[in-house]
Write an enzyme that holds these catalytic residues in place. Structure first.
Site, PDB file in Angstrom:
ATOM      1  N   ARG A 126      59.705  27.715  64.088  1.00 41.34           N
ATOM      2  CA  ARG A 126      58.860  27.125  63.028  1.00 41.34           C
ATOM      3  C   ARG A 126      57.394  27.547  63.148  1.00 41.34           C
ATOM      4  NH1 ARG A 126      62.237  22.790  64.340  1.00 41.34           N
ATOM      5  NH2 ARG A 126      63.917  22.583  62.805  1.00 41.34           N
ATOM      6  N   LYS A 148      48.866  36.934  54.595  1.00 44.26           N
ATOM      7  CA  LYS A 148      50.083  37.117  53.790  1.00 44.26           C
ATOM      8  C   LYS A 148      51.117  37.863  54.628  1.00 44.26           C
ATOM      9  CE  LYS A 148      48.573  37.096  48.988  1.00 44.26           C
ATOM     10  NZ  LYS A 148      48.392  37.907  47.756  1.00 44.26           N
ATOM     11  N   GLU A 190      42.384  51.325  48.568  1.00 47.67           N
ATOM     12  CA  GLU A 190      42.104  49.882  48.745  1.00 47.67           C
ATOM     13  C   GLU A 190      40.611  49.649  49.022  1.00 47.67           C
ATOM     14  OE1 GLU A 190      44.136  47.603  47.957  1.00 47.67           O
ATOM     15  OE2 GLU A 190      46.163  48.311  48.313  1.00 47.67           O
ATOM     16  N   LYS A 232      36.926  40.622  52.266  1.00 47.53           N
ATOM     17  CA  LYS A 232      38.216  39.931  52.224  1.00 47.53           C
ATOM     18  C   LYS A 232      38.133  38.572  52.889  1.00 47.53           C
ATOM     19  CE  LYS A 232      43.116  40.092  52.277  1.00 47.53           C
ATOM     20  NZ  LYS A 232      44.359  40.836  52.345  1.00 47.53           N
ATOM     21  N   GLU A 242      45.783  31.690  47.188  1.00 53.35           N
ATOM     22  CA  GLU A 242      45.788  32.306  45.848  1.00 53.35           C
ATOM     23  C   GLU A 242      46.081  31.276  44.758  1.00 53.35           C
ATOM     24  OE1 GLU A 242      47.197  36.409  46.089  1.00 53.35           O
ATOM     25  OE2 GLU A 242      47.954  36.193  44.055  1.00 53.35           O
ATOM     26  N   ARG A 247      41.581  34.851  44.798  1.00 54.27           N
ATOM     27  CA  ARG A 247      42.272  35.869  45.591  1.00 54.27           C
ATOM     28  C   ARG A 247      42.993  36.898  44.710  1.00 54.27           C
ATOM     29  NH1 ARG A 247      45.219  35.015  51.460  1.00 54.27           N
ATOM     30  NH2 ARG A 247      45.851  37.194  51.690  1.00 54.27           N
ATOM     31  N   ASN A 251      44.172  42.040  43.537  1.00 53.43           N
ATOM     32  CA  ASN A 251      45.217  42.800  42.836  1.00 53.43           C
ATOM     33  C   ASN A 251      44.635  43.768  41.812  1.00 53.43           C
ATOM     34  OD1 ASN A 251      47.785  41.854  43.847  1.00 53.43           O
ATOM     35  ND2 ASN A 251      47.098  39.862  43.122  1.00 53.43           N
ATOM     36  N   HIS A 254      46.386  46.941  40.768  1.00 57.54           N
ATOM     37  CA  HIS A 254      47.752  46.870  41.281  1.00 57.54           C
ATOM     38  C   HIS A 254      48.796  46.651  40.187  1.00 57.54           C
ATOM     39  CE1 HIS A 254      45.717  46.777  45.084  1.00 57.54           C
ATOM     40  NE2 HIS A 254      46.847  46.664  45.764  1.00 57.54           N
ATOM     41  N   HIS A 258      51.388  49.214  40.806  1.00 57.07           N
ATOM     42  CA  HIS A 258      52.709  48.858  41.312  1.00 57.07           C
ATOM     43  C   HIS A 258      53.791  49.324  40.344  1.00 57.07           C
ATOM     44  CE1 HIS A 258      55.742  45.830  42.935  1.00 57.07           C
ATOM     45  NE2 HIS A 258      55.529  46.716  43.880  1.00 57.07           N
ATOM     46  N   HIS A 271      50.679  54.454  47.648  1.00 62.04           N
ATOM     47  CA  HIS A 271      50.215  53.190  47.079  1.00 62.04           C
ATOM     48  C   HIS A 271      48.757  53.312  46.626  1.00 62.04           C
ATOM     49  CE1 HIS A 271      49.823  48.877  46.584  1.00 62.04           C
ATOM     50  NE2 HIS A 271      48.819  48.858  47.449  1.00 62.04           N
TER      51      HIS A 271
END
Ligand code: NAD
Ligand code: GLY
Length: 366
Positions: A126, A148, A190, A232, A242, A247, A251, A254, A258, A271
């Site tokens: 956990r 994340k 990025e 960041k 988010e 946040r 993106n 993206h 993506h 990417h």
């Protein structure tokens, strides 16, 4: 020389990101100084098959010098390792080693290892501490900070995961010396994203030093990494999960980026290349949806060009790209939402109709 940036979070969960040259050798010593790890003995280093021959022995030696007993798991390099079965194998290895709640996981590698090992740590017993040791430019400037973690499903990327903040991040820029050129450009995408979203100061500094970053100048690289991490850390402090509309700015580029990766088949473009194309398109879309400041599109294009992130020749149709965007995680109520940049550091997240996206795509000439 190392820089320390603190990610400030409520509930005494602040953590440090150390950035510098040669700091991997001090990893164990730095971990020992962290309250959460002060009594830890057992550590599992998760890394991949490219990084292991380069930095695993150095990492384990640094841990041993500080009294940590380190075992390791080496997963195959590549996105396919962000998989529940691979996570299951690591959990089994941890159970067979009888690792208890006082163990820690060290993620040594790029974003794939960071996301996978972070997810493993989030769920084992956990939740046990994870330390991120990023070795790609992308993971230093983005994925190792912010908590994340995820694995992929056959249905899509990052569909299973959790927020699990690291206890410490150690970004030794010396490890970037072995990074292949394609991965370097990926990280540059990025960095350009962060610069455009953050501030005039970062954006125009980056524009001035873009060629130095593209040619891997070490002091410019270290400063770019620091600026990205400061940016960041600020975003994560304001909107860890988010949910506060902040946040999502990460993106930027993206949504189309993506979609290009999905519709062209992963690997056709890196990417970072796809994100760069997405940033250019997001400004074009913003122009049609309320306007952009004069000169912004050109300045952003200059930055991307100087970083070696040229316009892409994408073969996928506009309809396929739209279809891929319909599965974007930012969508709400079936509507596609874009991070629209109107100027440096001036952005908003707005719904854009399918028709408007299709019209812009058809005029975009991918
Ligand atoms: P990656 O981890 O696959 O690394 C790229 C390649 O470089 C791999 O082949 C790896 O083995 C190799 N490599 C790593 N370090 C090296 C080094 N120092 N020298 C030589 N080779 C090295 O890819 P990435 O671009 O680092 O990360 C991409 C992943 O990150 C994706 O899965 C993406 O979803 C995830 N991501 C997560 C976040 C987040 O916030 N958690 C943010 C952005 C991206
Ligand atoms: N890279 C996106 C995020 O951390 O939110």
């Amino acid at each position: 020389m190392a820089t320390k940036i603190i990610v400030e979070l409520p509930g005494a969960r602040d953590y440090a990101v150390r950035i510098g040259s040669g700091i991997l050798d001090a990893l164990g010593e730095n971990m020992r100084a962290i309250d959460q790890l002060a009594r830890t003995t057992d550590v599992l280093v998760v890394t991949d098959s490219n990084v292991a021959p380069l930095y695993l022995a150095q990492t384990k030696a640094a841990l041993a010098r500080a009294g940590f007993k380190a075992a390791d798991v080496v997963v195959p390099a590549g996105e396919d390792s962000k998989d529940l079965a691979v996570a299951g194998e690591i959990w089994s290895a941890m159970a067979q080693l009888a690792l208890g709640r006082d163990c820690a996981v060290v993620a040594l590698g790029g974003g794939v290892v960071g996301d996978l090992a972070g997810f493993v740590a989030a769920a084992y017993l956990r939740g046990v501490p994870v330390v991120q040791v990023p070795t790609t430019l992308l993971s230093m400037v983005d994925s190792s900070v912010g908590g994340k973690t995820a694995v992929n499903l056959p249905e899509g990327k990052n569909l299973v995961g959790s927020f699990h903040q690291p206890s410490f991040v150690c970004a030794d820029v010396d490890t970037l010396a072995t990074l292949p050129e394609r991965e370097w450009r990926c990280g540059c995408g990025e960095i350009a994203k962060s610069a455009a979203i953050d501030s005039d100061d970062f954006f125009f500094w980056m524009l001035e030093h873009a060629e130095g970053l593209a040619s891997r100048d070490s002091s410019i690289t270290a400063e770019a990494v620091q600026r990205c991490v400061v940016f960041k850390a600020g975003v994560v402090a304001r909107d860890e999960h988010e949910t506060a509309g902040v946040r999502e700015c990460l993106n930027y580029g993206h949504t189309l980026g993506h979609a290009i990766e999905v519709a062209s088949g992963f690997g056709a473009f890196s990417h970072g290349e796809a994100v760069a194309e997405g940033m250019r398109f997001a400004v074009e879309l913003a122009r049609n949806q309320g306007g952009v400041a004069e000169g912004f599109a050109e300045a952003q294009a200059d930055l991307l060009d100087a970083l070696g992130l040229q316009r892409l020749n994408v073969e996928a149709s506009s309809a396929d790209l739209l279809e891929a965007m319909k599965r974007d995680k930012k969508n709400r109520g079936g509507q596609i939402r874009f991070v629209l940049a109107r100027d440096v550091a001036q952005w908003e997240v707005a719904p854009v109709s399918d028709d408007a996206i299709l019209a812009a795509l058809n005029g975009w000439g991918l």
